[in-house]
Enzyme design. Structure first.
Site, short mmCIF file in Angstrom:
data_model
loop_
_atom_site.label_atom_id
_atom_site.label_comp_id
_atom_site.label_asym_id
_atom_site.label_seq_id
_atom_site.Cartn_x
_atom_site.Cartn_y
_atom_site.Cartn_z
N HIS A 142 -14.75 2.58 -2.15
CA HIS A 142 -13.46 1.41 -1.61
C HIS A 142 -12.53 2.40 -0.72
CE1 HIS A 142 -14.66 -1.62 -4.65
NE2 HIS A 142 -15.46 -1.39 -3.85
N CYS A 163 -7.15 3.81 12.37
CA CYS A 163 -6.66 2.42 13.35
C CYS A 163 -7.46 1.01 13.24
CB CYS A 163 -7.18 3.10 14.63
SG CYS A 163 -7.02 1.82 16.39
N CYS A 198 -1.60 3.45 15.73
CA CYS A 198 -2.52 3.97 16.19
C CYS A 198 -2.05 5.63 17.29
CB CYS A 198 -3.14 3.87 16.28
SG CYS A 198 -4.35 5.16 16.96
N CYS A 246 -4.79 4.78 20.51
CA CYS A 246 -4.87 3.97 21.80
C CYS A 246 -3.43 3.33 21.60
CB CYS A 246 -5.07 3.03 21.13
SG CYS A 246 -5.09 1.69 19.60
N ARG A 257 2.01 1.45 -3.69
CA ARG A 257 0.19 2.17 -4.33
C ARG A 257 0.34 3.71 -4.06
NH1 ARG A 257 -3.59 -1.71 -4.16
NH2 ARG A 257 -5.51 0.17 -4.93
N TYR A 290 0.86 -1.63 -0.38
CA TYR A 290 -0.06 -0.51 0.18
C TYR A 290 0.82 1.31 0.32
CZ TYR A 290 -4.46 -2.64 -0.17
OH TYR A 290 -5.67 -2.89 -0.19
C1 BJW Z 1 -9.58 -0.20 -19.20
C2 BJW Z 1 -8.54 -0.24 -19.26
C3 BJW Z 1 -8.62 1.49 -19.89
C4 BJW Z 1 -7.73 -1.49 -18.62
N1 BJW Z 1 -8.98 2.02 -20.70
N2 BJW Z 1 -10.65 0.82 -18.93
C5 BJW Z 1 -22.07 -11.37 -3.72
C6 BJW Z 1 -21.50 -12.00 -4.48
C7 BJW Z 1 -20.91 -13.06 -4.05
C8 BJW Z 1 -19.44 -12.37 -3.94
C9 BJW Z 1 -19.96 -11.13 -2.62
C10 BJW Z 1 -21.66 -10.86 -3.41
N3 BJW Z 1 -21.60 -9.62 -2.26
C11 BJW Z 1 -20.10 -9.71 -2.26
C12 BJW Z 1 -19.26 -10.67 -1.80
C13 BJW Z 1 -18.22 -10.63 -1.99
C14 BJW Z 1 -16.75 -9.68 -2.09
C15 BJW Z 1 -16.92 -10.08 -3.64
O1 BJW Z 1 -17.46 -8.70 -4.40
N4 BJW Z 1 -16.43 -10.69 -3.87
C16 BJW Z 1 -16.04 -10.86 -5.37
C17 BJW Z 1 -14.80 -11.43 -6.04
C18 BJW Z 1 -17.46 -11.79 -6.01
N5 BJW Z 1 -17.04 -8.12 -1.92
C19 BJW Z 1 -16.92 -8.24 -0.60
O2 BJW Z 1 -16.28 -8.47 0.43
C20 BJW Z 1 -17.24 -5.72 -0.33
N6 BJW Z 1 -18.23 -6.18 1.32
C21 BJW Z 1 -18.93 -6.84 1.21
O3 BJW Z 1 -19.75 -6.83 0.85
O4 BJW Z 1 -19.03 -6.30 2.76
C22 BJW Z 1 -21.03 -6.98 2.88
C23 BJW Z 1 -20.54 -6.98 4.97
C24 BJW Z 1 -21.41 -6.51 5.40
C25 BJW Z 1 -21.93 -6.48 6.73
C26 BJW Z 1 -20.67 -6.67 7.09
C27 BJW Z 1 -19.77 -7.15 6.38
C28 BJW Z 1 -19.80 -7.33 5.33
C29 BJW Z 1 -15.86 -5.99 -0.22
C30 BJW Z 1 -15.07 -5.69 -1.73
C31 BJW Z 1 -14.02 -4.18 -1.41
C32 BJW Z 1 -13.90 -4.78 -2.96
N7 BJW Z 1 -11.76 -3.91 -2.46
C33 BJW Z 1 -11.01 -3.60 -3.07
C34 BJW Z 1 -9.53 -3.18 -2.45
C35 BJW Z 1 -9.38 -2.02 -2.49
C36 BJW Z 1 -8.66 -1.62 -2.38
C37 BJW Z 1 -7.22 -1.65 -3.00
O5 BJW Z 1 -7.74 -0.61 -3.75
O6 BJW Z 1 -6.46 -2.39 -2.49
O7 BJW Z 1 -11.44 -3.00 -4.39
S1 BJW Z 1 -10.77 -6.02 -4.86
C38 BJW Z 1 -10.28 -4.58 -5.81
O8 BJW Z 1 -10.90 -4.92 -6.94
C39 BJW Z 1 -10.89 -3.20 -5.38
C40 BJW Z 1 -11.07 -2.28 -6.85
O9 BJW Z 1 -12.05 -1.75 -6.66
C41 BJW Z 1 -12.20 -3.70 -7.59
C42 BJW Z 1 -12.46 -3.83 -8.34
O10 BJW Z 1 -12.02 -3.56 -9.71
P1 BJW Z 1 -12.06 -2.95 -10.72
O11 BJW Z 1 -12.09 -2.21 -9.97
O12 BJW Z 1 -12.05 -3.72 -11.55
O13 BJW Z 1 -10.21 -3.76 -11.81
P2 BJW Z 1 -10.18 -4.59 -12.07
O14 BJW Z 1 -8.63 -4.63 -12.90
O15 BJW Z 1 -10.91 -6.68 -11.85
O16 BJW Z 1 -10.38 -4.56 -14.08
C43 BJW Z 1 -10.18 -3.24 -14.47
C44 BJW Z 1 -10.53 -3.43 -15.91
O17 BJW Z 1 -10.30 -1.94 -16.77
C45 BJW Z 1 -10.01 -4.37 -16.69
O18 BJW Z 1 -12.55 -5.07 -17.35
C46 BJW Z 1 -9.84 -4.06 -18.21
O19 BJW Z 1 -10.24 -4.74 -18.95
C47 BJW Z 1 -10.17 -2.50 -18.24
N8 BJW Z 1 -9.09 -1.35 -18.48
N9 BJW Z 1 -7.03 -0.80 -19.34
C48 BJW Z 1 -10.59 1.03 -19.97
N10 BJW Z 1 -7.41 2.65 -20.00
#
Ligand code: BJW
Length: 349
Positions: free
Chosen positions: A162, A170, A234, A237, A111, A108
């Protein structure tokens, strides 16, 4: 493929801006319910999209890492998704932080460094301008890099699903609740990214204004193993570590953000359009907003470099797909509302 007036070439890792380079081409196609996409001329598709956006009042954008790809920031999935020997996704979990906080902080901190070095691209500026021109526009961003904020995107129209790399929290989220905004690079001395190590008395060093950080995403660059005592703690705490203020898998998205999106979708007025920009749309709840918007009447337009990345609920009759770099495509899509971007924000010299 139809050549368009544009100033950018894509060189896989970073977009280079130049007015003297060959015109980039991008494709668009109007999707049909059959698996065989119907290719239409770009002009025709762009015209039908432009007619829609011109008459739209309530528009959503769901953005992902592809929005910032041409600013030089890697995506999660695909080629850019490997950090050293680790899948980036595997480092974005509370379990990874509990197991090896030093490694996760190195990821991170790197990043944060990369994001601070990067600059917003024309798509960030175009969406920020769309927000100013269209009060009913909301941008739902999965990105944590701060580039939309640096493009002056109005904060009330930017929902950070996100979190952000520049909040420090913390790690004992339930107990202490300490948090602060912090742009310090490195976060703490032990996280300083090693530099080129050029002899400071050499001629080469005299030509380098500041030492260049080594690319530690490459596993051949050695990194020390860090102990928890090396990492930021932190100040409130005085017990737990600080952690990046991003949302990891299994964690709940910020409540106020969820509430804002829910109330936008629950409004009596329908949603006219959702732009799905640079996201693989695999992560929930973000990916689910496309179907939610459809249910509220929205037409769907996808901008992506990969023709295989479809909306989570699949294609529907009348969806648009613009294959190309978001930095090039997005300013053209929203032009009827915002006009041409100024030279500085369009990336021209
Ligand atoms: C271009 C390009 C160019 C390239 N021009 N395009 C329902 C069903 C199944 C599972 C779940 C569900 N609901 C929840 C879940 C679980 C889980 C989940 O979704 N799992 C899946 C894997 C199935 N979700 C969670 O856990 C979420 N929390 C939650 O639901 O909590 C519920 C809860 C309730 C009550 C109490 C407790 C909990 C949280 C999700 C958090 C995701 N976090 C991350 C990390 C963030 C920090 C960090 O940045 O390090 O977020 S993971 C990562 O994926 C990051 C991104 O924001 C996210 C999405 O990725 P993104 O942005 O789409 O990137 P890529 O790389 O996948 O795609 C890039 C795209 O760009 C590609 O298509 C390329 O082709 C394109 N591209 N160049 C245009 N120039």
């Amino acid at each position: 493929m139809v050549a368009l007036q544009c100033q950018y070439i894509y060189n896989t890792s970073k977009l280079t801006f130049s007015r003297n380079l060959p015109k980039l081409q991008y494709q668009s196609r109007k999707m049909s319910t059959s698996d065989q996409p119907v290719f239409t001329t770009l002009r025709g598709d762009l015209a039908s999209f432009h007619n829609t956006i011109k008459t739209s009042k309530r528009v959503l954008a769901l953005c992902g890492a592809g929005l910032s790809a041409s600013s030089g920031l890697p995506t999660f999935r695909g080629a850019g998704g490997l950090w050293r020997t680790h899948d980036s996704i595997s480092l974005a979990t509370p379990e990874a932080f509990a197991r090896d906080p030093g490694l996760v902080w190195q990821f991170y901190n790197y990043r944060r460094h990369m994001a601070l070095q990067a600059t917003p691209n024309p798509a960030h500026y175009a969406l920020a301008e769309l927000a100013r021109k269209m009060p009913g526009f909301q941008c739902l961003s999965q990105n944590v890099d701060g580039l939309s904020q640096r493009a002056d995107h109005p904060r009330s129209q930017l929902q950070l699903l996100h979190g952000t790399l520049f909040d420090l929290l913390c790690a004992d989220k339930r107990g202490c609740r300490y948090g602060r905004v912090d742009f310090t690079d490195p976060v703490c001395p032990a996280l300083a990214i090693p530099t080129s190590g050029v002899d400071p008395t050499s001629t080469q060093a005299r030509h380098q204004a500041t030492p260049t950080a080594l690319d530690i995403s490459n596993a051949s660059i050695p990194l020390p193993s860090l102990k928890p005592s090396d990492l930021p703690h932190c100040p409130q705490c005085k017990t737990h570590l600080l952690r990046p203020g991003v949302v990891w898998f299994g964690e709940q998205l910020p409540f106020s953000v969820l509430e804002t999106v829910d109330s936008y979708l629950a409004d009596d007025e329908p949603v006219d359009l959702i732009l799905v920009i640079g996201t693989s749309a695999q992560v929930y709840p973000a990916a689910g907003y496309v179907e939610d918007a459809r249910e509220r009447g929205a037409k769907v337009a996808v901008v992506n470099m990969d023709s295989g990345d479809v909306p989570a609920g699949g294609w529907r009759e009348g969806d648009w797909f613009f294959l190309g770099d978001a930095a090039v495509v997005v300013p053209d899509l929203v032009e009827p509302v915002i006009g041409r971007l100024g030279r500085a924000t369009a990336g021209e010299a």
